[in-house]
Design a protein around this motif. Sequence first.
Motif, short mmCIF file in Angstrom:
data_model
loop_
_atom_site.label_atom_id
_atom_site.label_comp_id
_atom_site.label_asym_id
_atom_site.label_seq_id
_atom_site.Cartn_x
_atom_site.Cartn_y
_atom_site.Cartn_z
N GLU A 50 0.83 -1.20 0.00
CA GLU A 50 0.00 0.00 0.00
C GLU A 50 0.87 1.25 0.00
O GLU A 50 1.61 1.50 0.94
CB GLU A 50 -0.93 0.02 1.22
N GLY A 51 0.79 2.02 -1.08
CA GLY A 51 1.47 3.30 -1.15
C GLY A 51 2.97 3.22 -1.02
O GLY A 51 3.59 4.10 -0.42
N LYS A 52 3.59 2.19 -1.59
CA LYS A 52 5.04 2.03 -1.52
C LYS A 52 5.72 2.83 -2.62
O LYS A 52 5.19 2.96 -3.73
CB LYS A 52 5.42 0.56 -1.64
N GLU A 53 6.91 3.34 -2.32
CA GLU A 53 7.67 4.11 -3.30
C GLU A 53 8.84 3.28 -3.82
O GLU A 53 9.60 2.70 -3.04
CB GLU A 53 8.18 5.42 -2.69
N PHE A 54 8.94 3.23 -5.15
CA PHE A 54 10.03 2.54 -5.82
C PHE A 54 10.83 3.56 -6.62
O PHE A 54 10.26 4.51 -7.18
CB PHE A 54 9.50 1.46 -6.76
N ALA A 55 12.12 3.35 -6.69
CA ALA A 55 12.96 4.23 -7.50
C ALA A 55 12.78 3.91 -8.98
O ALA A 55 12.73 2.73 -9.36
CB ALA A 55 14.42 4.09 -7.11
N LEU A 56 12.67 4.92 -9.80
CA LEU A 56 12.71 4.76 -11.25
C LEU A 56 14.16 4.85 -11.70
O LEU A 56 14.93 5.68 -11.20
CB LEU A 56 11.89 5.86 -11.93
N THR A 57 14.55 3.98 -12.62
CA THR A 57 15.92 4.00 -13.12
C THR A 57 15.93 4.01 -14.64
O THR A 57 14.99 3.52 -15.28
CB THR A 57 16.73 2.78 -12.62
N LYS A 58 16.99 4.56 -15.19
CA LYS A 58 17.22 4.58 -16.63
C LYS A 58 18.71 4.37 -16.85
O LYS A 58 19.53 5.12 -16.33
CB LYS A 58 16.77 5.92 -17.23
#
Length: 435
Positions: free
Chosen positions: A138-146
Amino acid sequence: WQLQAAMAWCACRGNTRALSPSQRAEGATSTVTASGASAAAPERVRLHLHSATLDRSFTTVGWMDPYAVISIDDQVVHRTSSASRAHKNPSWEATCKVRADRAPSSITVTVWTANRLRKDVLCGSVTVPCTEDMGALEGKEFALTKRSKPTGTIRLSLSLLGIAAGGCRSKSTQSQRLALGAEMDHVANWVEEPSPKAAPSGASGSPARSIVLAEPGQNIVSLGYSEEAADAHPTLLSPKKSRGSFTDLAKKPPARQPSAIADEPSLSPKATMPKVEVNESIDALPAEEDATRGCGPEALAGSWTCVATNGLEEFLKKTGVNAFQRRLAMAARWPSWDFSISNDRVKFVNHSQLGDLHEEILLDGTSYQWKDGRGNPLTCTAKWQPTAEGGTLTISKSGALARYTEERQVDGDNLVFILTNDDGASWGRTFQRSK
């Protein structure tokens, strides 16, 4: 990531064969059917995308209009509407429900920004591992990567449905409250701790912690690929092939035997023997003592990059960690380490998948207090044992929940980390000195 990016771009630029009409639906809520699923397939996945925060602009002129593309097991199933002029802080509050015959193994969310003149620009992506008993996030934050570099964060809620009530699902995101050591306690605590509510745009407050997961194929050995697969698809982080276990990596290679004249200067017709004054009253230092001179804890100083992870999944199984947390730990980006030495103190910074973790290690024989990722207090004692090639830093940590030992063995530009708990279970990582 390039293949996934190409698939998502084709789907979102009008490739009607990539997405069915129901899958191309945009809006707050949509229900789609996975490719190959039967007509009576139940709802298996419910994914709600809240918002994202991008670290920089991916357009040269004007404001960004970010949108998100959802892929399940590499199949594109949904695209959100564009957050018009949201620039670096898009908010979608979009829900995607997926019908499928079985639970997926992974879900990928890719964030793009629309470009009316040229092709859309990739902002970043994250691939979340899934298990049938993972329960709800619930409402977890994940890092976006490129290209393996963080570009922002995305906030989402995810649940897998269709598991019978009373099964293991209710316990899926709760592991035993054991001290796992290193950054594994932080990963377990990130899953279990309640997520703070998202702060309004521009509001101050403590941000939620985001976890950095490796892009598909980056942690090739940690994710359990065979040696043949690693050879066929090498990466910059792929370690050299090794036939032994991770404990074998800690063994020093046989030392090169010096020849009888190895220390004699080479002579040429114009060379002369250097004049050496011999003090017969002073005995020569023993060879072993001379070899270890200067190999103090300074051999540990500097930056180190992880190139292999060994035995982690088996260790987590033995300590009772559930399937989802094991897969999440295996998918997490490998860390890098920094050490600095000052007055019998080692300042250690672990650049982990959940941010920087700090520890000040005392080498004067006194004990010190340290808290793991769950806040469990531990009493620690450390010692440094020099060797000819470097040395070994051994730290014993004990608390109410567990006791374990951490060894960091330095051999030139290589470092082997081994964690062993009081039940004899071990796992480790291999590092190379950063140039």
